[in-house]
Design a protein around this motif. Structure first.
Motif, PDB file in Angstrom:
ATOM      1  N   GLU A  80       1.032  -1.063  -0.012  1.00 47.55           N
ATOM      2  CA  GLU A  80      -0.046  -0.029   0.106  1.00 47.55           C
ATOM      3  C   GLU A  80       0.941   1.243   0.034  1.00 47.55           C
ATOM      4  O   GLU A  80       1.701   1.365   0.908  1.00 47.55           O
ATOM      5  N   ARG A  81       0.859   2.102  -0.890  1.00 39.54           N
ATOM      6  CA  ARG A  81       1.564   3.251  -1.129  1.00 39.54           C
ATOM      7  C   ARG A  81       1.116   4.330  -1.730  1.00 39.54           C
ATOM      8  O   ARG A  81      -0.121   4.236  -2.507  1.00 39.54           O
ATOM      9  N   ASP A  82       1.608   5.524  -1.469  1.00 40.06           N
ATOM     10  CA  ASP A  82       1.124   6.780  -2.206  1.00 40.06           C
ATOM     11  C   ASP A  82       1.304   6.782  -3.738  1.00 40.06           C
ATOM     12  O   ASP A  82       2.617   6.482  -4.011  1.00 40.06           O
ATOM     13  N   GLU A  83       0.325   7.304  -4.337  1.00 35.95           N
ATOM     14  CA  GLU A  83       0.411   7.335  -5.846  1.00 35.95           C
ATOM     15  C   GLU A  83       1.773   8.080  -6.141  1.00 35.95           C
ATOM     16  O   GLU A  83       2.360   7.838  -7.240  1.00 35.95           O
ATOM     17  N   HIS A  84       1.898   9.188  -5.751  1.00 32.35           N
ATOM     18  CA  HIS A  84       2.796  10.291  -6.130  1.00 32.35           C
ATOM     19  C   HIS A  84       4.155  10.366  -5.531  1.00 32.35           C
ATOM     20  O   HIS A  84       5.195  10.118  -6.148  1.00 32.35           O
ATOM     21  N   SER A  85       4.072  10.188  -3.821  1.00 32.55           N
ATOM     22  CA  SER A  85       5.270  10.418  -3.178  1.00 32.55           C
ATOM     23  C   SER A  85       5.916   8.942  -3.189  1.00 32.55           C
ATOM     24  O   SER A  85       7.185   8.757  -2.696  1.00 32.55           O
ATOM     25  N   LYS A  86       5.171   7.924  -3.315  1.00 33.20           N
ATOM     26  CA  LYS A  86       5.540   6.595  -3.171  1.00 33.20           C
ATOM     27  C   LYS A  86       5.841   6.081  -1.746  1.00 33.20           C
ATOM     28  O   LYS A  86       6.469   5.119  -1.648  1.00 33.20           O
TER      29      LYS A  86
END
Length: 608
Positions: free
Chosen positions: A58-64
């Motif tokens: 599970e990760r942020d789409e932009h900041s990763k």
């Protein structure tokens, strides 16, 4: 494939047979290749995903930024089932199989079954309780749930203070009991010494025998003259296990059972032993009767058997801590009495520090101790005797401290006035080493010798630290140093050495709560008691406190399980050995730690 779905653990074990059939019939199975996106952020989800094989990040789409990893039996994204868009990307880290539970089926089960719905409450305490309930039949022995009620204790025999020894002897014989409570007069001087204690003493047949035969008191002596006061007590409907802990810690064989301020019964050790199989009191007697280090070592070896028995019977971790802490105190105190010359016993105070000082130790770990000396004490061979004491404790199973925080190190042996000066110096010059020394001393607990020597020093430390926000900011900083290991949940991300639960979970809570306790001048040393007192002071909200307590208990429990399984005292958790509900609670516990660290950083204005 859905026939193999695991219905034996929370929350699915909460479902009725009909609801389980409904769930199985609606499941689908999906396959995803490595790097496939299972769920995209900002979109609506139509399914709850439950992993069969593989791992998902599970990760942020932009900041990763990575928020969590999911593996066998884990599920996501629960919050998206209630209408919210998916918050993050869910990406397969390897070839992955997952059950897909349709959103409408999940919601129908959620609305129809309150216990199933309760599991998805964000409150960690609720989830922990559900897991404990699910394991109760398998892991909890019946006696942990036994209460102190009328089936356990016998009615209290309460007598007037004017009765003579002869009269009380006859009354005990007539009633078929061997102890009675004695109502004390308001003018009894002992009541002034303990004004908060209930106005009752206790007398036993042994007391009366000793009074007549050994002290040569007349048989018409008033019974109040030989009654013991105050009387240790337990509340009616309290856990019987707590009564056993009190008896072990206080070294008594009887407790007064109270209903509020009214005595209603008497509970003795024979009744406890008829219910409990651990026989901790028998171990306590072995320790008390030891006349040599060899005999004490033999008794000490039985402590591991006690721990194994408690664990195998599913005793709750906090109860185990209380009981083992009491046994540890007795072992160390007995070693103190056997090694130190009797002439110095009342002129020094042996204190334990660290987890033992907080009463949060189950397995024996490194020694953390110190000594307070009377200012006027003349003790020429002090160094040699204390060196012997440290090595004796090592022989009894308490390894030497790598940091040398032991009485064999002269830096941890000081007179009362020297300790007062030392505390002032530590606070005045708050270097990292001094801050660590303050943290160690904040958990000090007196267990042998003249116990009163510690209180003035502890009071001085609290008074000087209370409200010292600048020093407390430096004091708190170590709790924020280590990253919360939320990215190590999956098999792919977990190191071969496992997850360091002390560094990532236990220490931030323990140390952060310790800092807040110093800021607000709390007397408690146990972390759970400190949390309760912080709620009373309105420093922490009740929900936050409950989550912190439950997370800490879960961390202690997981660590103990793996220590016993792998026969070590390390802090590593092998995630592959955990069941899905345990991984779920661990992940939520670490989220609690993350939020608490953010709160501490804001509270003390710390930037890391």
């Amino acid at each position: 494939m859905p026939d193999k779905f695991n219905m034996s653990s929370p929350p699915f074990d909460r479902l009725s047979e009909r609801e389980q059939t409904q769930l199985r019939s609606s499941l689908d199975v999906a396959y995803f290749r490595e790097k496939d996106v299972l769920l995209k952020s900002h979109q609506l989800s139509q399914h709850l995903y439950i992993l069969i094989k593989g791992s998902v990040e599970e990760r942020d789409e932009h900041s990763k930024e990575i928020y969590a990893h999911y593996t066998f039996d884990d599920m996501f994204d629960v919050r998206a089932q209630f209408g919210d868009p998916v918050k993050h990307h869910y990406v397969a880290l390897e070839d992955t199989l997952a059950y897909l539970l349709p959103k409408d089926v999940f919601l129908s089960l959620y609305q129809a079954n309150g216990q199933f719905a309760a599991y998805f409450d964000s409150n960690l305490a609720t989830r922990q309780q559900l897991l404990e309930d699910a394991q109760k039949q398998q892991n909890l022995a019946e006696f942990i749930l036994t209460k102190v009620d009328q089936d356990i204790y016998h009615p209290a025999l309460i007598l007037d203070a004017e009765h003579s020894i002869t009269e009380v002897t006859q009354l005990l014989l007539d009633q078929g009991v061997d102890a009675a409570l004695i109502g004390l007069h308001d003018s009894d001087p002992r009541r002034q010494t303990h004004p908060s204690a209930l106005p009752y003493g206790i007398v036993t047949r042994t007391n009366m025998l000793h009074a007549v035969v050994l002290e040569h008191l007349p048989c018409d002596t008033s019974i109040s003259d030989i009654a013991t006061f105050p009387v240790h007590q337990v509340e009616k409907e309290d856990f019987l296990f707590n009564a056993m802990v009190t008896m072990t810690r206080q070294r008594v064989k009887r407790l007064m059972v109270c209903d509020g301020s009214k005595p209603v019964g008497m509970l003795d050790m024979t009744q406890i032993l008829s219910t409990f199989s651990t026989h901790s009191h028998v171990l306590s007697l072995s320790i008390a009767r030891a006349n040599s280090i060899e005999e004490l070592a033999l008794a000490s070896t039985k402590q591991q058997q006690l721990v194994d028995s408690l664990v195998s019977n599913g005793i709750r971790t906090r109860f185990m801590m209380e009981l083992i802490s009491a046994v540890n105190e007795q072992i160390i105190e007995k070693a103190f009495e056997l090694i130190l010359p009797p002439a110095v016993h009342n002129h020094c105070c042996f204190i334990v520090l660290g987890s033992e000082g907080r009463g949060e130790q189950i397995l024996k770990t490194d020694q953390d101790n110190a000594l307070i000396l009377d200012d006027a004490l003349d003790w020429p061979d002090k160094e040699k005797v204390l060196e012997t004491l440290s090595h004796t404790l090592a022989r009894l199973g308490y390894p030497l401290c790598p940091g040398n925080v032991m009485v064999s190190n002269s830096q941890w042996v000081k007179s009362v006035s020297e300790w007062h000066r030392h505390v002032r110096q530590l606070i005045t010059k708050a270097t990292p080493d001094n801050v660590m020394a303050l943290a160690i001393l904040a958990d000090a607990r007196a267990i042998a010798g003249n116990l009163t020597l510690l209180a003035p020093i502890s009071t001085s430390l609290r008074e000087q630290m209370e409200g010292q926000e600048l020093i407390l900011a430096d004091f708190t900083r170590p709790a924020l140093t280590f990253a919360v290991p939320l990215t190590l949940f999956g098999n792919v991300k977990a190191s071969k050495d496992g997850l360091d639960i002390k560094q990532g979970g236990i220490f931030p809570i323990v140390h952060g709560i310790r800092a807040l306790s110093l800021e607000y001048g709390l007397e408690a040393t146990n972390t759970f008691e400190r949390i309760d007192q912080l709620v009373e002071k309105r420093v922490l909200e009740t929900s936050t406190a409950n989550n912190l307590s439950e997370a800490l208990k879960q961390f202690f429990k997981l660590r103990l399980q793996q220590q016993l399984t792998h026969h070590h005292t390390q802090n590593s958790i092998q995630l592959a050995n955990l069941e899905r509900p345990e991984r779920d609670l661990l992940r939520h516990g670490l989220h609690v730690v993350k939020k608490f660290k953010q709160w501490l950083g804001y509270h003390y204005q710390i930037r890391i």
